[in-house]
Motif scaffolding. Structure first.
Motif, PDB file in Angstrom:
ATOM      1  N   TYR A  93      31.631  -4.069 -22.702  1.00  0.00           N
ATOM      2  CA  TYR A  93      32.522  -3.001 -22.237  1.00  0.00           C
ATOM      3  C   TYR A  93      33.389  -3.523 -21.094  1.00  0.00           C
ATOM      4  CZ  TYR A  93      33.930   1.800 -21.097  1.00  0.00           C
ATOM      5  OH  TYR A  93      34.652   2.955 -20.877  1.00  0.00           O
ATOM      6  N   ASP A  94      34.678  -3.183 -21.127  1.00  0.00           N
ATOM      7  CA  ASP A  94      35.624  -3.607 -20.097  1.00  0.00           C
ATOM      8  C   ASP A  94      35.281  -2.924 -18.776  1.00  0.00           C
ATOM      9  OD1 ASP A  94      37.739  -4.268 -18.486  1.00  0.00           O
ATOM     10  OD2 ASP A  94      39.289  -3.432 -19.798  1.00  0.00           O
ATOM     11  N   GLU A  95      34.892  -3.704 -17.782  1.00  0.00           N
ATOM     12  CA  GLU A  95      34.505  -3.123 -16.504  1.00  0.00           C
ATOM     13  C   GLU A  95      35.678  -2.503 -15.754  1.00  0.00           C
ATOM     14  OE1 GLU A  95      32.158  -5.787 -14.174  1.00  0.00           O
ATOM     15  OE2 GLU A  95      30.636  -6.036 -15.737  1.00  0.00           O
ATOM     16  N   GLY A  96      36.896  -2.720 -16.252  1.00  0.00           N
ATOM     17  CA  GLY A  96      38.052  -2.061 -15.668  1.00  0.00           C
ATOM     18  C   GLY A  96      38.373  -0.731 -16.325  1.00  0.00           C
ATOM     19  N   ALA A  97      37.660  -0.392 -17.401  1.00  0.00           N
ATOM     20  CA  ALA A  97      37.867   0.867 -18.124  1.00  0.00           C
ATOM     21  C   ALA A  97      37.199   2.021 -17.364  1.00  0.00           C
ATOM     22  CB  ALA A  97      37.302   0.742 -19.532  1.00  0.00           C
ATOM     23  N   PRO A  98      37.434   3.286 -17.810  1.00  0.00           N
ATOM     24  CA  PRO A  98      36.931   4.444 -17.060  1.00  0.00           C
ATOM     25  C   PRO A  98      35.440   4.427 -16.749  1.00  0.00           C
ATOM     26  CG  PRO A  98      38.534   5.156 -18.677  1.00  0.00           C
ATOM     27  CD  PRO A  98      38.331   3.688 -18.905  1.00  0.00           C
ATOM     28  N   ALA A  99      34.609   3.967 -17.681  1.00  0.00           N
ATOM     29  CA  ALA A  99      33.163   3.921 -17.428  1.00  0.00           C
ATOM     30  C   ALA A  99      32.700   2.523 -17.036  1.00  0.00           C
ATOM     31  CB  ALA A  99      32.394   4.404 -18.653  1.00  0.00           C
ATOM     32  N   GLY A 100      33.635   1.725 -16.526  1.00  0.00           N
ATOM     33  CA  GLY A 100      33.311   0.348 -16.184  1.00  0.00           C
ATOM     34  C   GLY A 100      32.255   0.204 -15.108  1.00  0.00           C
ATOM     35  N   HIS A 101      32.167   1.199 -14.217  1.00  0.00           N
ATOM     36  CA  HIS A 101      31.153   1.111 -13.164  1.00  0.00           C
ATOM     37  C   HIS A 101      29.741   1.175 -13.744  1.00  0.00           C
ATOM     38  CE1 HIS A 101      31.548   5.419 -13.834  1.00  0.00           C
ATOM     39  NE2 HIS A 101      30.472   5.648 -13.093  1.00  0.00           N
ATOM     40  N   ILE A 102      29.586   1.893 -14.873  1.00  0.00           N
ATOM     41  CA  ILE A 102      28.276   1.941 -15.521  1.00  0.00           C
ATOM     42  C   ILE A 102      27.973   0.609 -16.190  1.00  0.00           C
ATOM     43  CG2 ILE A 102      26.932   3.027 -17.368  1.00  0.00           C
ATOM     44  CD1 ILE A 102      28.247   5.653 -16.662  1.00  0.00           C
ATOM     45  N   ALA A 103      28.976   0.014 -16.834  1.00  0.00           N
ATOM     46  CA  ALA A 103      28.783  -1.307 -17.444  1.00  0.00           C
ATOM     47  C   ALA A 103      28.365  -2.328 -16.403  1.00  0.00           C
ATOM     48  CB  ALA A 103      30.067  -1.747 -18.144  1.00  0.00           C
ATOM     49  N   LYS A 104      29.006  -2.299 -15.248  1.00  0.00           N
ATOM     50  CA  LYS A 104      28.664  -3.238 -14.173  1.00  0.00           C
ATOM     51  C   LYS A 104      27.252  -2.956 -13.646  1.00  0.00           C
ATOM     52  CE  LYS A 104      30.263  -5.030  -9.716  1.00  0.00           C
ATOM     53  NZ  LYS A 104      28.920  -4.993  -9.103  1.00  0.00           N
ATOM     54  N   LEU A 105      26.927  -1.678 -13.491  1.00  0.00           N
ATOM     55  CA  LEU A 105      25.603  -1.299 -13.007  1.00  0.00           C
ATOM     56  C   LEU A 105      24.524  -1.800 -13.955  1.00  0.00           C
ATOM     57  CD1 LEU A 105      23.880   0.351 -10.992  1.00  0.00           C
ATOM     58  CD2 LEU A 105      24.291   2.341 -12.443  1.00  0.00           C
ATOM     59  N   PHE A 106      24.712  -1.562 -15.254  1.00  0.00           N
ATOM     60  CA  PHE A 106      23.724  -1.985 -16.239  1.00  0.00           C
ATOM     61  C   PHE A 106      23.625  -3.510 -16.300  1.00  0.00           C
ATOM     62  CE2 PHE A 106      23.901   2.033 -19.155  1.00  0.00           C
ATOM     63  CZ  PHE A 106      23.325   2.782 -18.131  1.00  0.00           C
ATOM     64  N   ARG A 107      24.716  -4.192 -16.029  1.00  0.00           N
ATOM     65  CA  ARG A 107      24.692  -5.652 -16.026  1.00  0.00           C
ATOM     66  C   ARG A 107      23.768  -6.182 -14.944  1.00  0.00           C
ATOM     67  NH1 ARG A 107      29.955  -8.076 -13.738  1.00  0.00           N
ATOM     68  NH2 ARG A 107      28.770  -7.693 -11.814  1.00  0.00           N
ATOM     69  N   ASP A 108      23.747  -5.503 -13.806  1.00  0.00           N
ATOM     70  CA  ASP A 108      23.082  -6.043 -12.622  1.00  0.00           C
ATOM     71  C   ASP A 108      21.638  -5.582 -12.439  1.00  0.00           C
ATOM     72  OD1 ASP A 108      25.423  -7.364 -12.011  1.00  0.00           O
ATOM     73  OD2 ASP A 108      26.160  -5.786 -10.687  1.00  0.00           O
ATOM     74  N   ILE A 109      21.199  -4.560 -13.172  1.00  0.00           N
ATOM     75  CA  ILE A 109      19.844  -4.036 -12.965  1.00  0.00           C
ATOM     76  C   ILE A 109      18.879  -4.611 -13.999  1.00  0.00           C
ATOM     77  CG2 ILE A 109      20.750  -1.891 -11.998  1.00  0.00           C
ATOM     78  CD1 ILE A 109      20.061  -0.530 -14.659  1.00  0.00           C
ATOM     79  N   GLY A 110      17.585  -4.319 -13.809  1.00  0.00           N
ATOM     80  CA  GLY A 110      16.584  -4.720 -14.782  1.00  0.00           C
ATOM     81  C   GLY A 110      16.591  -3.802 -15.990  1.00  0.00           C
ATOM     82  N   LYS A 111      16.325  -4.374 -17.154  1.00  0.00           N
ATOM     83  CA  LYS A 111      16.229  -3.612 -18.392  1.00  0.00           C
ATOM     84  C   LYS A 111      14.865  -3.887 -19.018  1.00  0.00           C
ATOM     85  CE  LYS A 111      19.937  -5.423 -18.426  1.00  0.00           C
ATOM     86  NZ  LYS A 111      20.867  -5.985 -17.392  1.00  0.00           N
ATOM     87  N   TYR A 112      14.019  -2.864 -19.128  1.00  0.00           N
ATOM     88  CA  TYR A 112      12.711  -3.002 -19.758  1.00  0.00           C
ATOM     89  C   TYR A 112      12.767  -2.354 -21.135  1.00  0.00           C
ATOM     90  CZ  TYR A 112      11.050  -4.371 -15.163  1.00  0.00           C
ATOM     91  OH  TYR A 112      10.865  -5.029 -13.963  1.00  0.00           O
ATOM     92  N   VAL A 113      12.458  -3.119 -22.166  1.00  0.00           N
ATOM     93  CA  VAL A 113      12.496  -2.624 -23.537  1.00  0.00           C
ATOM     94  C   VAL A 113      11.076  -2.603 -24.081  1.00  0.00           C
ATOM     95  CG1 VAL A 113      13.109  -4.962 -24.340  1.00  0.00           C
ATOM     96  CG2 VAL A 113      13.356  -3.009 -25.883  1.00  0.00           C
ATOM     97  N   VAL A 114      10.681  -1.460 -24.641  1.00  0.00           N
ATOM     98  CA  VAL A 114       9.326  -1.285 -25.164  1.00  0.00           C
ATOM     99  C   VAL A 114       9.365  -1.430 -26.681  1.00  0.00           C
ATOM    100  CG1 VAL A 114       7.296   0.198 -25.232  1.00  0.00           C
ATOM    101  CG2 VAL A 114       8.860   0.319 -23.271  1.00  0.00           C
TER     102      VAL A 114
END
Length: 223
Positions: free
Chosen positions: A75-96
């Motif tokens: 997702y383009d981090e310059g697009a309207p929801a780009g702050h969420i894309a950046k946030l998800f990039r930087d946090i931990g992701k746990y998949v079950v």
């Protein structure tokens, strides 16, 4: 100890399957993928940001993780929801995933295999764990008494069927409303925190009528 916070977009009849688009999850013949998008508004976006306001990691079931991993890293981090894309990039992701058959190449991803792994993770120091989608995982969390808070985005549609937020088997608990909001297009957002056991009352007369006594006896016979 971490808190587990369930975040869910649901229809009025409790369906949470594929709110974001037709290709998201068409399994079992679901035809209404994208049902939440016509109701996206400023209020919707602000309340999602509220869920993501405090430091957190994502806790996802395999299917939702695969949806996110195929979407948000591109997702383009310059697009309207780009702050969420950046946030998800930087946090931990746990998949079950019970089978373990999932690619965890999205940066910051960690595989968990079962509820025992989630319990151990919850006991650790660290940010809260926030779910998105992940119906089967949410059912398991509720059944195993692991949910501390729920944020529900109720969209004014009835879908008639699909994967639902709640299933039989959830451990009974009361929840306390901490904040709420209604948008002009009918979206209702409620943020809830766990608040002890179920409290009950009674509307019956102090001395029930003969008809009521007979009704109660019949109910007992019928099981």
């Amino acid at each position: 100890m971490r808190k587990i916070i369930v975040g869910a977009q649901v229809s009025m009849d409790g369906v949470m399957q594929a709110p974001g688009g037709p290709s998201e999850d068409p399994t079992k013949g679901f035809k209404f993928g994208g049902w939440a998008m016509p109701y996206f508004s400023q209020e919707f976006g602000e309340e999602i940001d509220r869920v993501f306001k405090e430091k957190f990691d994502l806790l996802l079931g395999r299917k939702t993780y695969e949806i996110f991993a195929a979407y948000w890293p591109y997702y383009d981090e310059g697009a309207p929801a780009g702050h969420i894309a950046k946030l998800f990039r930087d946090i931990g992701k746990y998949v079950v995933s019970r089978s373990g058959e999932v690619e965890t190449d999205w940066k910051g991803s960690v595989l968990l295999r079962d509820i025992a792994d989630i319990r151990r993770l919850k006991q650790e120091a660290g940010p809260n764990l926030v779910t998105q989608g992940s119906t089967e995982l949410v059912h398991a969390l509720l059944a195993n008494d692991l949910v501390d808070a729920i944020s529900i985005f109720t969209v004014p549609v009835v879908l008639g069927g699909g994967k639902k937020l709640f299933a039989d088997g959830s451990l009974p608990h009361s929840f306390r409303l901490t904040s709420s909001r209604v948008s002009p297009n009918g979206l209702i957002v409620g943020h809830y925190e766990r608040d002890g056991g179920i409290r009950v009352g009674d509307t019956l007369h102090e001395t029930p009528s003969e008809r009521e006594v007979a009704r109660q006896k019949r109910m007992k016979r019928e099981g």
